[in-house]
Each structure stands twice: as C-alpha cells, then as structure tokens.
Design an enzyme around this catalytic site. Structure first.
Site, PDB file in Angstrom:
ATOM      1  N   GLU A 233      -1.172  -9.222  -0.492  1.00 40.47           N
ATOM      2  CA  GLU A 233      -2.549  -9.465  -0.337  1.00 40.47           C
ATOM      3  C   GLU A 233      -3.156  -9.730  -1.332  1.00 40.47           C
ATOM      4  O   GLU A 233      -3.914 -10.299  -1.645  1.00 40.47           O
ATOM      5  CB  GLU A 233      -2.910  -8.426   0.651  1.00 40.47           C
TER       6      GLU A 233
ATOM      7  N   GLY B 169       0.496  -4.922   0.666  1.00 37.61           N
ATOM      8  CA  GLY B 169      -0.741  -4.979   0.207  1.00 37.61           C
ATOM      9  C   GLY B 169      -0.356  -5.606  -1.360  1.00 37.61           C
ATOM     10  O   GLY B 169      -1.494  -6.181  -1.713  1.00 37.61           O
TER      11      GLY B 169
ATOM     12  N   GLU C  17       4.290  -4.786   7.426  1.00 34.19           N
ATOM     13  CA  GLU C  17       3.571  -3.498   8.051  1.00 34.19           C
ATOM     14  C   GLU C  17       3.990  -3.417   9.534  1.00 34.19           C
ATOM     15  O   GLU C  17       3.988  -2.146   9.868  1.00 34.19           O
ATOM     16  CB  GLU C  17       2.077  -3.896   7.929  1.00 34.19           C
TER      17      GLU C  17
ATOM     18  N   ALA D  98       0.807  -1.129   0.024  1.00 36.41           N
ATOM     19  CA  ALA D  98      -0.154   0.108  -0.071  1.00 36.41           C
ATOM     20  C   ALA D  98       0.924   1.117   0.012  1.00 36.41           C
ATOM     21  O   ALA D  98       2.129   1.226   0.679  1.00 36.41           O
ATOM     22  CB  ALA D  98      -0.991  -0.043   1.228  1.00 36.41           C
TER      23      ALA D  98
END
Ligand code: COA
Length: 670
Positions: free
Chosen positions: A524, A521, A544, A476
């Site tokens: 993910e 992300g 993260e 992200a």
C-alpha cells in the site's frame, strides 16, 4: 601569431574529413586551399561542400550565401609525376596554417610535413588530423616541431562539436593556444590532450568500450543485441556499440585500433572485428556488418528490444573507466575535459567519470575483477588511481566523493527509518529489518515527518522509498493488532491513509524501490509512490484476507485503480503473492531489474527526475492523480489550469531558451 589572426589555410586531403575541415575554414572567412592528388577527387569534394553548405543555409545556419563561402575555396592538385606539386608549394607558402587530412600512413605524412616545412612561412603552424599516429613522429620530419600539433576533428567535422588538440613532445604552448582559438572560431569545443598517447582521449575510451563489447560477446555469452540494447537503453548512448562500428565503418575502427595496438595500446584480441574486416563486411557502407542494411550506404537504425538491456552497466563501463583513470593519472588531460570529450565526441549522456561516480568505484573494481578472472582479460587490473580512491572511501556519489565532490551525504537515523540526503535526491529507508520492515504506528509517524522535512528542502528534487535488509516491507505490524478495539484500528487506518495521501499528493516525485516482500501495508505504501521499480525476486501481495481482514491503507482503492477491479479483487480475495515479473505484466510495477542493480536504477531514475522542472513535475502529478478521481471535463479543466499556470514560471523560459540554444536546461523550480 594567434589563431584569431590566421587568414589563409591549406587543407591537404579532400576526403571525408578534409572536405569538412575546408568547409568549416571557409565558413569563418579564411581563404582555403584544398589539396588532393587529382581534380576528380577535388571536384567531388567541392560538390560535397556545396551540398553541405546548402543544407546549412536551409537551416538558417549560414550567415553568407553558399557562393560567397565557396568562392574562398581554391582546389589545388597536390601531386605531379609522383612528387608534391609546385601548386601545393605555392599554396603552402601563402598559408598561416596547414591542416593535413591524408590517409593514416606515417611515411606519407612525414613526407608531406617535410615538404610543408620547406615551403610554408616560418610562422605557419602545421596541424595533422591524425586519429592514431604520433604527433611527435610526424613533427620529427620538420625543422619546427614546436609548431606541429594535432587537430583531431570528428566525423562529420561540420556537425560534430568536438576537436581534440594534441600536443606533441615539442609542441609549444603558443601553438596549442593558436589552434585552440582556431577551432573555437570554427564553433568547436576543444579539449587539450597534453600528452601524445595513442588514440588520444576519445579513441582510447571508445577502444575500451568496443573491446568490452567484443569480450562480452566472445567470452561472456552475450549477444550483439544485448550489448547494443544495454548501451542504448541502460546507458543512454545514442547508438549501440556494434551499431556505431557499422555506422562509422568496421574497417576504420579495425585499422585505428590496430595502429594504436602497434603503439602499445594493449587490448584483448577480438576475432569479431577481424572477421568482419577480412570479409569486407564493413558495416553500413557495405550494406552488411554486424547488422544488415537495405542497400550499401543506406543506414537504417537497427531495432533492438529494450528487454535485451540485461548487461550490468558497471561491466560495460569498467574498462572505459579504467582507461579514463589512466589518462587522468598520467596527466593527459583533466577530468572535466575527459568527460567533455566523451560527451561531445561520443554523444554519451554523461561523462565517463560521472558514470563511474554514479555506479560506484567499488562496483567498477568488482567488474574489472570479473573481466579478469572470468573472461581472462589480463590487463583488467584496476588503475592505481582507482585503488587509491577505493582505499580512501571515495567511492562516488553515494560516498559524497568520487572523481567529483558531491553535496555531503547527510544521514539521519530515527527509531524506525533512515533519512539519507544525497542531493539532489533523498532516500527514506524503512529500518526494522529483523521484522521485515513491518509498519508500526511509530514508523507511520516518522515517515510522515520525514516527508514534511524533505518537502521543505529545496535541494531535494526526488525521493526514493526503500527497505533495509531483505524486504521492502512485509506489511503492517501484526503484533500491534492484538487486543485492539475497532476504534484503535480505525485511527491506525486513518493515520496510515493520511500518509498514503501525503505521498500521492506530495510535491516531489517518489519512487518505491522494492526488493523482497512488498505485502499488505508495504504494498500500500509502494502503491502511493509515483513509480515502482522491483527487483527480480520481489514478491507482492495483499495477504490480509488470510488474517481475517482486508487492506486498510488504501489497498482496495489504489490496487483497483492500478490493475483494474478484477485483478485487484483476485489479489485481495485470494491473498496470493505474485512475483515481480507478473506484477510488471499487470502494471503494478513500472520495471523489474536484477537485485544488484535495484539501488542504481532507482538512483538514476531519481537523478533523471531531479533534472526536470520541479513545478512541472508537481503539476503533472496533480493533473494525473486528481484527474483520476473526477470526470473528464473537470480533469481537463484542471489540466488546462495547471498547464497555463506553468507559463508564469522561470523554468518555462529556461526550457525554451535552452532548446533554442541547443544546451541542457537548468531548472530551478521558480
Ligand atoms: N508484522 C510483524 N512482524 C512481521 C511481519 C508483520 N507483518 N512480517 C514478518 N514479521 C516478522 C516475523 O514475525 C519474523 O519475526 P521473528 O524473527 O521475531 O519471528 C521476522 O519478521 C521474519 O519473518 P519470517 O516469517 O521469519 O520470514 P519468512 O521469510 O519465513 O516469511 C513472510 C516472510 C512475509 C512470508 C511472513 O513473515 C509473513 O507472512 N508475514 C506476514 C505478512 C502479512 O500478512 N502482512 C500483512 C499484514 S497487514
């Protein structure tokens, strides 16, 4: 006289090929004279035919009784006192066609053809089953070269579906047409070889493959197992190259290629084959060749590990493709027929031109260059046809045009992604390479829209998710996390989660092709795809924790489901990245491949999936993914439900029908 009207055939030579050809001829109702030099050989041949007919009868593939078919075959002793016999002359005088299958010696064949020319009726066609000698020179021994033709069967003739019909310099079109009809009556698929080139189509292409195998072992430092594993597992061939040599006889190939070489088929020297030949280690029949067998004549498929499939498929196929291009440019045959020849004659899952288009002609040319400069193969010079195609940008499937035309590649660039349709597949490419494809809200929105659009397109059967530049995605976009409120982050997280759910329950298969980083992300996203293929240098992780938070787009849930809670917690709580091989070991990725092969591997897998029945793929995804979320009996009920629903589709009818008709199914998703 056309092939449909042939009534009587003389097959000369009752060995491996001859007895099979005689059997085929008798099965279609022809009267057959089967000739060989003595009764011993003939009796053995009749026994083998009877055995084979019995097998066919058992499988319900014989319309008449074994005895009826056998009664059409009459043995003829062809030689008496060192000369062709009167019995052979009589058989020929009653025949509409002769098919010769004697040993590959030109003078012997010429003598036989001169004799046949003298005794067979004027309308009779004289065919040779030679695999390496020129039809034109055999025909020269007769006064009817226009009625002399090659009819190249494959071993064993009864089972192999292909016949190469070869035109000599003077062979007439009527003669070609007549034997094409005859071969079709025998249930064979035919390719017409319009020029009498050494090795015709199949042996020229096989010759290049065996030459390559040899070069890779002798000069490239690869092992026999690596060559064979690549042939079997990467290319999907029914046998490894060395395995095939063992199976059919190293002596057979050695002599055929030698004969082809003498007629101008230039190939790299190969000590490997020569040594085996000289040692009498012919392969299965000797109990020893490139592999060893429990006893002479007993074939046990050599086991080679899948992990040994390490050779670049472009390198394996560069010389065969180049040869095929030569055949095409010289109008020896059409591209469709050449592809049919390798599929039916060699059992390749795709034609040689289809492979070339899929790999890309630029890669084939690169591999030829490598063969030339690194391995010293002087003749590995790209055929002018390949050069011309490259200069015109006809690089293959990825360009929408190669040897074949493909549905045009459509590319659409949005702000953060590229959608590329290469029907029947599509790519979604994350396109913020300077930011290692960091995922921002715009990208999430565009990904979601792209998936909707591709879902609607019936011609797209599988989707590949990929990254532009050096990474799949480094996660992200961290810059978006500055000065945000929890409620902003909650919305972002939910949007991102919606996207991952859309992927997981998408109606078409999704493959994530991962190179470089797949972090946070990015991982993910990849975990929401059905399959993950990673390049060797890829690094995966959920870092993260190092930023003070945790995965928020399904990472805590999907990672645990994929690799189990302990490993998932380790990755999430340490934030450590793991290399692709480790990810493969723990089941996070399906497969690891060299970086330069990542796109091809993803494309081949997508194309393979694109051939499967779309509704059944959808059902499989649903059953597995839903099933993981519910208890066993609910999962089983769901499975039975979608399983039974599939029986209302046209694709099930097509699948079963194709199986019974022994053809490839064409699924439509209806
Ligand atoms: N968000 C925003 N920008 C990112 C990013 C992310 N997640 N990951 C990388 N970038 C940017 C970098 O800031 C850099 O931009 P710049 O050239 O404008 O400075 C660019 O991408 C290249 O990255 P860089 O760090 O120079 O490459 P590297 O090879 O040295 O290191 C990583 C690569 C992935 C190890 C490092 O970029 C990294 O740790 N990124 C963050 C990964 C992360 O924590 N992801 C989880 C977020 S939820």
């Amino acid at each position: 006289m056309g092939g449909r009207e042939f009534k009587t055939v003389t097959v000369v030579g009752a060995g491996t090929m001859g007895h099979g050809i005689a059997e085929l001829a008798a099965m279609i109702g022809l009267r057959v004279y089967l000739a060989d030099i003595n009764m011993d050989i003939l009796n053995k041949a009749l026994e083998r035919i009877r055995w084979s007919l019995g097998k066919l009868a058992e499988k319900g593939r014989l319309r008449e009784s074994v005895d009826t078919v056998m009664s059409r075959i009459q043995p003829v002793v062809s030689v008496k006192d060192g000369e062709f016999s009167e019995d052979l002359a009589r058989a020929l005088s009653e025949s509409d066609v002769m098919i010769e299958a004697v040993p590959e010696k030109l003078d012997l064949k010429q003598k036989l053809f001169a004799f046949a020319d003298k005794h067979a009726p004027g309308h009779a066609i004289l065919a040779t089953n030679t695999s390496s000698l020129p039809i034109t020179e055999i025909a020269a021994a007769t006064s009817r070269p226009e009625r002399v033709v090659g009819m190249h069967f494959f071993n064993p003739p009864v089972l192999m579906p292909l016949v190469e019909v070869v035109k000599g310099e003077k062979t007439s079109d009527e003669t070609v047409q007549a034997v094409v009809e005859l071969a079709r009556r025998m249930g064979k698929e035919v390719v017409v070889v319009r020029k009498d080139v050494p090795g015709f189509i199949v042996n020229r292409i096989l010759g290049r493959l065996m030459e390559t195998a040899c070069i890779l072992v002798e000069r490239g430092g690869y092992s026999i197992e690596e060559v064979d594993a690549t042939a079997r597992y990467t290319l999907g061939f029914p046998m490894g190259v060395f395995e095939l040599a063992d199976y059919s006889g190293i002596d057979v190939f050695y002599l055929v290629f030698k004969a082809m070489g003498e007629r101008g088929f230039k190939a790299a020297e190969c000590r490997l084959f020569e040594e085996k030949y000289k040692a009498g280690e012919y392969g299965v029949k000797a109990g020893k060749g490139f592999y060893t067998y429990p006893e002479p004549g007993k074939f046990v498929k050599p086991s080679v590990a899948k992990e040994k499939a390490v050779i670049d498929p472009a390198l394996m196929l560069a010389l065969p493709v180049n040869e095929a291009a030569w055949l095409l440019r010289n109008e020896v045959s059409t591209k469709e027929e050449i592809d049919k020849a390798v599929k039916l004659g060699l059992g390749w899952p795709k034609g040689v031109f289809e492979f070339a288009d899929e790999l890309g002609l630029d890669r084939i040319a690169g591999a030829l260059e490598k063969l030339k400069s690194e391995y010293g193969v002087a003749h590995a010079e790209p055929d002018p046809l390949i050069r011309e195609m490259i200069s015109k940008g006809a690089l293959g499937r990825k360009a929408g045009k190669g040897f074949y035309e493909y549905a045009a590649v459509e590319e659409k660039r949005l702000e953060t992604i590229i959608i590329r349709k290469e029907k029947p597949i599509a790519w979604i490419i994350l396109n913020r390479p300077q930011k290692l494809n960091a995922i921002n809200p715009k990208m999430i929105e565009e990904l979601s829209r792209a998936l909707d659009e591709l879902e609607e397109d019936r011609d797209v059967r599988a989707v590949i998710l990929y990254g532009e530049g050096r990474a799949f995605s480094a996660g992200a976009d961290v810059t978006a996390f500055q000065a945000v409120t929890p409620i902003d982050v909650f919305r972002f997280s939910r949007k991102f989660q919606e996207l991952t759910l859309k992927m997981q329950f998408y109606t078409k298969p999704i493959i994530a092709a991962i190179k470089g980083y797949a972090l946070g992300g990015g991982l993910e996203l990849a975990m929401s795809a059905d399959f993950r293929i990673a390049s060797e240098e890829a690094m995966l992780g959920q870092p993260e924790i190092n930023l003070g938070f945790i995965p928020g787009a399904g990472g805590t849930q999907r990672l645990a489901r994929l690799v189990g809670p302990a490993r998932a917690k380790e990755l999430i709580m340490t934030g450590d990245m793991i290399p692709a091989r480790e990810a493969e070991r723990i089941g996070l990725v399906n497969r690891v491949v060299p970086l330069e092969r990542l796109e091809d591997e993803a494309r081949s897998m997508a194309l393979k999936l694109a051939e499967k029945p779309p509704l059944a793929l959808m059902a499989a995804k649903l059953a597995v993914d839903h099933g993981l979320e519910v208890n066993l009996w609910s999962g089983l009920a769901l499975e039975a439900g979608v399983f039974s629903l599939l029986f209302s589709t046209e694709d099930v009818l097509e699948g079963v029908m194709a199986f019974l008709e022994k053809r490839k199914p064409r699924f439509k998703g209806r």
